[in-house]
Structure formats: C-alpha cells, structure tokens
Design an enzyme around this catalytic site. Structure first.
Site, mmCIF file in Angstrom:
data_model
loop_
_atom_site.group_PDB
_atom_site.id
_atom_site.type_symbol
_atom_site.label_atom_id
_atom_site.label_comp_id
_atom_site.label_asym_id
_atom_site.label_seq_id
_atom_site.Cartn_x
_atom_site.Cartn_y
_atom_site.Cartn_z
ATOM 1 N N GLY A 29 -2.112 0.608 5.609
ATOM 2 C CA GLY A 29 -1.418 1.644 6.364
ATOM 3 C C GLY A 29 0.082 1.517 6.252
ATOM 4 N N ASN A 30 0.798 2.247 7.088
ATOM 5 C CA ASN A 30 2.262 2.204 7.066
ATOM 6 C C ASN A 30 2.808 2.345 8.482
ATOM 7 O OD1 ASN A 30 2.937 5.157 7.615
ATOM 8 N ND2 ASN A 30 1.526 5.316 5.869
ATOM 9 N N ARG A 31 4.118 2.278 8.609
ATOM 10 C CA ARG A 31 4.754 2.184 9.922
ATOM 11 C C ARG A 31 5.123 3.522 10.545
ATOM 12 N NH1 ARG A 31 6.022 -3.033 10.955
ATOM 13 N NH2 ARG A 31 6.207 -4.440 9.178
#
Ligand code: C5P
Length: 220
Positions: A29-31
């Site tokens: 995933g990412n932020r």
C-alpha cells in the site's frame, strides 16, 4: 468559487490509496490518506456539481452530498472510475494508485516456514487509469492528474502531463512530514496549454478550489 459555477456538471474524484493484496492478511500500500481527494469532493459539492468519489481505503467520514464508491485495488478503481467517467464532465485522479501489484494472490496466508530465506515478491504492472482516461475521453471532458514527486518536481510534472495526455496536472513535493495525512498542501497546477498556477502552502480546500477554477475555465 462562491458562485455555483459547477452546477449541472458531473465530476468524478478518485481519493485515497490502493492496496494490492499478497494474501488474505497482507498488502502493498501507500501513505495516501484521502484528505486531498475528499477536499476536492467537498468543494465541488459546494460549487454545485454532482460528485462521484471513488475512494480507495479512506478512513474519513463521507463527504456530504457526494456519492461514494468504495474500492480496494487499482483494478477495482479502474472499473469504478471508467464507469463513472462515462457521464462525467471532469475526472480528477487524486488517488495514489499502485503502479504494480503482486503477480500472484495466495488464497492462504503465506508461511514463514515456506522458504529458507526472504522470498522475493514478483510484481506485474497495473493499468494506468489516468493515461487511459486521457486516451478515451469525450470531446470537452477535462482530465486532471496528480503527481507526487520527491525530486525535480517541475520537470517531472511537465513530462508526466504530456505522457498521460491530461489537461491539468497538480504537482506536489512529498517526503517525510510533507503532504501525507496533513490538512495542508502546496503545489503547482500545470496546464497542457502551457499555463501554470503556483498554490502556496495552505488548506487542501484552497488547492481544491484552484483546481476547480482551472477545470471550470476549461469546460465548454
Ligand atoms: O505515474 P504516477 O503514478 O506518478 O502518476 C500519478 C497520477 O496518475 C495520479 O493522478 C494517479 O491517480 C494516476 N495513476 C493512475 N493509474 C496508475 C498510476 C497512477 O491513474 N496505475
């Protein structure tokens, strides 16, 4: 943008960040928090638009007055965005979409005991939704991308604007303590016609209103 300059318009905003599963419990995933996308949705509602938000893994209250379609992965986002884009006057891709996903999804949890050492994760490319929107757009439809860059922010932005065939590209610098999960943002809005607007650090709503100003100016 106090007047309802988007009245009668349908706009689509993607928000949040995709998660690409490895197995039932793990993902890449990412932020992205979804704050900028939701600010775009709220300001578009305030300016009179019908708003569809395609939200990937956003843990925020739904923006009032917008239709929210929840998705998880880039493939799911592509399907939802393309469907909504069919009737849209403008599409703003504010979501952080994973460029790659694991090549295999494992139906059962991957066990530590399966390999002697760290096992490599094989990745395959995800579809580029923004580039596809740029290719299939109807005449008059306005397509907006976002670019989070850590280096050579403006040069990379100009390059990306041309490559993805969008009308506007919002470029912001990201890094530790910049942008992610924060209520404020600073950016440059680049236009395919050569114009650019510098947006000083301020609330994400302020940047959203500049984006809608630029979109409204380009709608037929
Ligand atoms: O190439 P990059 O990921 O930096 O481009 C960012 C822009 O492209 C964002 O607007 C993002 O929503 C969009 N994007 C996309 N599909 C992808 C990757 C990015 O629509 N697979």
């Amino acid at each position: 943008g106090l007047e309802a300059d988007l009245a009668g318009r349908h706009v689509v905003v993607s928000a949040g960040g995709t998660r690409e599963p490895l197995d039932p419990v793990r993902f890449i995933g990412n932020r992205s928090s979804g704050l900028q996308g939701y600010a775009l949705a709220r300001t578009a509602v305030a300016r009179g638009a019908r708003v569809t938000v395609v939200a990937a893994n956003v843990a925020l209250p739904d923006p009032a007055g917008a239709d929210v379609v929840a998705v998880g992965t880039a493939e799911e986002m592509r399907k939802a965005v393309l469907e909504a884009a069919g009737s849209a006057d403008a599409v703003v891709m504010a979501a952080a979409v994973a460029d790659f996903r694991p090549a295999d999804y494992r139906e059962s949890k991957i066990k530590k005991s399966e390999t002697a050492g760290p096992a490599p994760i094989e990745l395959v490319r995800n579809p580029d939704i923004l580039a596809e929107l740029g290719r299939i757009r109807r005449p008059g439809q306005v397509i907006v991308g976002f670019a989070a860059e850590t280096d050579d922010v403006l040069a990379n932005g100009r390059d990306k604007l041309a490559r993805k065939g969008c009308d506007l590209l919002v470029v912001n610098q990201v890094g530790p303590d910049l942008t992610f999960g924060r209520p404020d943002n600073a950016a440059v809005v680049l236009a395919a016609d050569g114009a650019s607007v510098q947006v000083p650090r301020g609330p994400k709503e302020a940047l959203a209103d500049v984006v809608w100003d630029q979109v409204a100016a380009r709608l037929g």
